[in-house]
Write an enzyme that holds these catalytic residues in place. Structure first.
Site, PDB file in Angstrom:
ATOM      1  N   SER A 198       0.841  -1.192   0.000  1.00 34.86           N
ATOM      2  CA  SER A 198       0.000   0.000   0.000  1.00 34.86           C
ATOM      3  C   SER A 198       0.873   1.238   0.000  1.00 34.86           C
ATOM      4  O   SER A 198       1.997   1.237   0.506  1.00 34.86           O
ATOM      5  CB  SER A 198      -0.939   0.005   1.207  1.00 34.86           C
ATOM      6  OG  SER A 198      -0.360   0.723   2.266  1.00 34.86           O
ATOM      7  N   LYS A 199       0.327   2.287  -0.595  1.00 36.11           N
ATOM      8  CA  LYS A 199       1.080   3.535  -0.696  1.00 36.11           C
ATOM      9  C   LYS A 199       1.340   4.092   0.706  1.00 36.11           C
ATOM     10  O   LYS A 199       2.380   4.660   0.979  1.00 36.11           O
ATOM     11  CB  LYS A 199       0.273   4.538  -1.515  1.00 36.11           C
ATOM     12  CG  LYS A 199       1.113   5.684  -2.008  1.00 36.11           C
ATOM     13  CD  LYS A 199       0.307   6.577  -2.892  1.00 36.11           C
ATOM     14  CE  LYS A 199       1.153   7.704  -3.446  1.00 36.11           C
ATOM     15  NZ  LYS A 199       0.371   8.624  -4.243  1.00 36.11           N
ATOM     16  N   ARG A 200       0.371   3.866   1.570  1.00 32.49           N
ATOM     17  CA  ARG A 200       0.463   4.357   2.945  1.00 32.49           C
ATOM     18  C   ARG A 200       1.723   3.805   3.630  1.00 32.49           C
ATOM     19  O   ARG A 200       2.322   4.454   4.462  1.00 32.49           O
ATOM     20  CB  ARG A 200      -0.798   3.906   3.694  1.00 32.49           C
ATOM     21  CG  ARG A 200      -1.188   4.733   4.873  1.00 32.49           C
ATOM     22  CD  ARG A 200      -2.585   4.336   5.356  1.00 32.49           C
ATOM     23  NE  ARG A 200      -2.853   2.897   5.233  1.00 32.49           N
ATOM     24  CZ  ARG A 200      -2.444   1.972   6.078  1.00 32.49           C
ATOM     25  NH1 ARG A 200      -1.759   2.306   7.135  1.00 32.49           N
ATOM     26  NH2 ARG A 200      -2.739   0.694   5.882  1.00 32.49           N
ATOM     27  N   LEU A 201       2.088   2.576   3.254  1.00 34.90           N
ATOM     28  CA  LEU A 201       3.258   1.962   3.886  1.00 34.90           C
ATOM     29  C   LEU A 201       4.545   2.268   3.106  1.00 34.90           C
ATOM     30  O   LEU A 201       5.565   1.619   3.288  1.00 34.90           O
ATOM     31  CB  LEU A 201       3.061   0.448   3.997  1.00 34.90           C
ATOM     32  CG  LEU A 201       1.954   0.007   4.954  1.00 34.90           C
ATOM     33  CD1 LEU A 201       1.723  -1.489   4.849  1.00 34.90           C
ATOM     34  CD2 LEU A 201       2.317   0.356   6.393  1.00 34.90           C
ATOM     35  N   GLY A 202       4.431   3.205   2.190  1.00 37.05           N
ATOM     36  CA  GLY A 202       5.628   3.632   1.474  1.00 37.05           C
ATOM     37  C   GLY A 202       5.894   2.835   0.200  1.00 37.05           C
ATOM     38  O   GLY A 202       6.972   2.950  -0.385  1.00 37.05           O
TER      39      GLY A 202
END
Ligand code: GLU
Length: 482
Positions: A246-250
């Site tokens: 996920s983008k949230r996790l980089g």
């Protein structure tokens, strides 16, 4: 055997970037279309008006284009098809599957809380399914707001998944879903079904996080009296720590890999192997090979881990397979944007650049590495690798480097073989190992301790440049000694 021509699609939501999971789904669908002579379509799921901004859609299309996943028909935008969904919702109202629900949000909240307190699943209690036609008419005439719901039929529901086989769910676990909101706008599942049907989609391959939607969609196909497409749910892509990417996790946007110098062929190849296998030991495939080999039978249901190191090793293999000229065209923008050399200059002395790229090719992992490893073919400011300098530029080397420069100048023709013979002769004369001259010469010519074969490098640099750099290094050693 499939008789109707294959029509598959990718249906990204406009998120402003192409997630590797969506990219992998696109790869599977595209390969399947190309393998079977079918069509690959793109649909933008932008029912949420806020999201249909071009800047949220463009990066997705540019990443698909970069990957070479060309689409066959005009892109379809859900935001422009809202009227079709509204019509279908009305159509369902005329069947025993559709009903109007007048329950207010507040009422639904209370129901949910009560269900939780009584330890029941918090699904809609079908209060409005029990309303008489007269009462419904009265409330509609009175202008009461309502949503349209689909009555989920009793009994279990099964569909045959291309990847996982038969999957069954108890209808009792699924709540009567809302198809159209109070303002008449369609919900996600209705829009998807209407689109997939009207687009003539024959196979729906997507991530297995959509399986619960699929059950709802199967009911919708039935309610609308439409034939089901074939479904195939592929396993999710996980990070090495086993969390969902996920983008949230980089995790990166696919476009970012282009910037970092990954070849689209390598990305395509790597993504394809996350959930599909050729059932052989071969891992590196060219695009055409994948098109030839890809079948849905070889998709697998277990989760795949996205390992960037592995992607880079695929990249290295694909770089090695690329013809030098083609590679040079791909690498050129990296040199230009790093301000090393102008595009004009590169075009003018293209042969030189192709030789540089060819010499460095074995040592790079990404296209951007060519710049780091090859800057001295264009610019050299007399800075030497600090560690190597300590080791190689000992005081005795100044004279040796000068002597080597003199002898190179005296050669009738400066070729790579002559440069090697000459260096070897000098080393022998002085009772030195070849290495005692090779390493300082490399450092003098490039400022670096690693690089292509020394004589290839010297040959590309040309005699005047080599001689001048050897002499400068000698002066530098002398100067440092003082
Ligand atoms: N818009 C969905 C997504 O981005 C795709 C839905 C589908 O493939 O049916 O995950």
């Amino acid at each position: 055997m499939t008789t109707t021509p294959v029509r598959v699609r990718i249906a990204p939501s406009p998120t402003g970037y192409l997630h590797v999971g969506t990219a992998r789904t696109a790869v599977f669908n595209w390969l399947f279309a190309r393998h079977s002579g079918g069509k690959f379509l793109v649909r933008i799921e932008d029912t949420d008006a806020e999201r249909s901004k071009p800047e949220l859609i463009e990066p997705i299309l540019s990443a698909l284009t970069w990957l070479g996943l060309d689409w066959d028909e005009e892109i379809l935008y859900q935001s422009r098809r809202m009227h079709l969904y509204a019509e279908s919702a009305k159509k369902i109202l005329d069947t025993p599957y559709g009903y109007r629900c007048f329950c207010s949000t507040q009422q639904l909240d209370e129901d949910r809380k009560l269900a939780q307190a009584e330890k029941r699943a918090p699904k809609y209690n079908r209060r409005c399914l029990a309303l008489s036609p007269d009462e419904v008419k009265r409330r509609v005439d009175a202008g009461e707001k309502f949503v349209i719901r689909l009555r989920v039929p009793d009994g279990d529901i099964t569909f045959d998944d291309m990847v996982a086989g038969a999957i069954t769910v108890k209808s009792a676990d699924i709540e009567d879903l809302v198809l159209a909101r109070a303002d008449g706008s369609a919900t996600y599942n209705l829009a998807v079904v209407v689109d997939d049907h009207t687009m003539g989609v024959t196979h729906i391959m997507r991530g297995n996080d959509h399986i619960t939607n699929t059950f709802k969609q199967v009911y919708l196909y039935r309610a609308l009296g439409w034939d089901l497409p074939k479904f195939g749910h592929v396993a999710l892509i996980l990070r090495p720590d086993k969390k969902k990417v996920s983008k949230r996790l980089g995790d990166k946007d696919v476009n970012q890999y282009e910037i970092e110098g990954i070849l689209p062929e390598a990305m395509l190849n790597y993504l394809c192997l996350l959930g599909w296998s050729s059932k052989t030991d071969q891992e590196i495939f060219l695009r055409e090979e994948l098109v030839k080999l890809f079948t849905t039978e070889n998709l697998n249901a277990s989760n795949a881990v996205f390992d960037e190191e592995k992607l880079i090793s695929f990249n290295k293999s694909h770089i090695m397979r690329k013809p030098d000229g083609e590679l040079a065209d791909l690498v050129a923008p990296y040199f230009v944007s790093a301000g090393i050399v102008s595009q004009e200059e590169l075009t003018k002395s293209r042969d030189y650049f192709v030789r540089v790229v060819s010499a460095l090719k074995e040592r790079v992992r990404r296209l951007s590495d060519f710049v780091r490893l090859g800057v001295y073919f264009y610019q050299f400011n007399g800075t030497y690798d600090a560690e190597a300098e300590k080791k190689q530029f000992t005081p005795d080397k100044a004279e040796l480097l000068r002597l080597l420069a003199d002898r190179y100048e005296q050669l009738p023709v400066f070729t790579k073989e002559a440069a090697e013979r000459c260096l070897n002769a000098l080393a022998e004369e002085r009772g030195l190992s070849k290495g005692a001259l090779i390493h300082p010469a490399r450092l003098a010519a490039s400022g670096m301790s690693v690089g292509p074969g020394l004589y290839d490098m010297l040959d590309i640099l040309t005699l005047p440049v080599v001689v001048s750099r050897l002499r400068s290094a000698a002066d530098y050693i002398d100067g440092r000694r003082v």
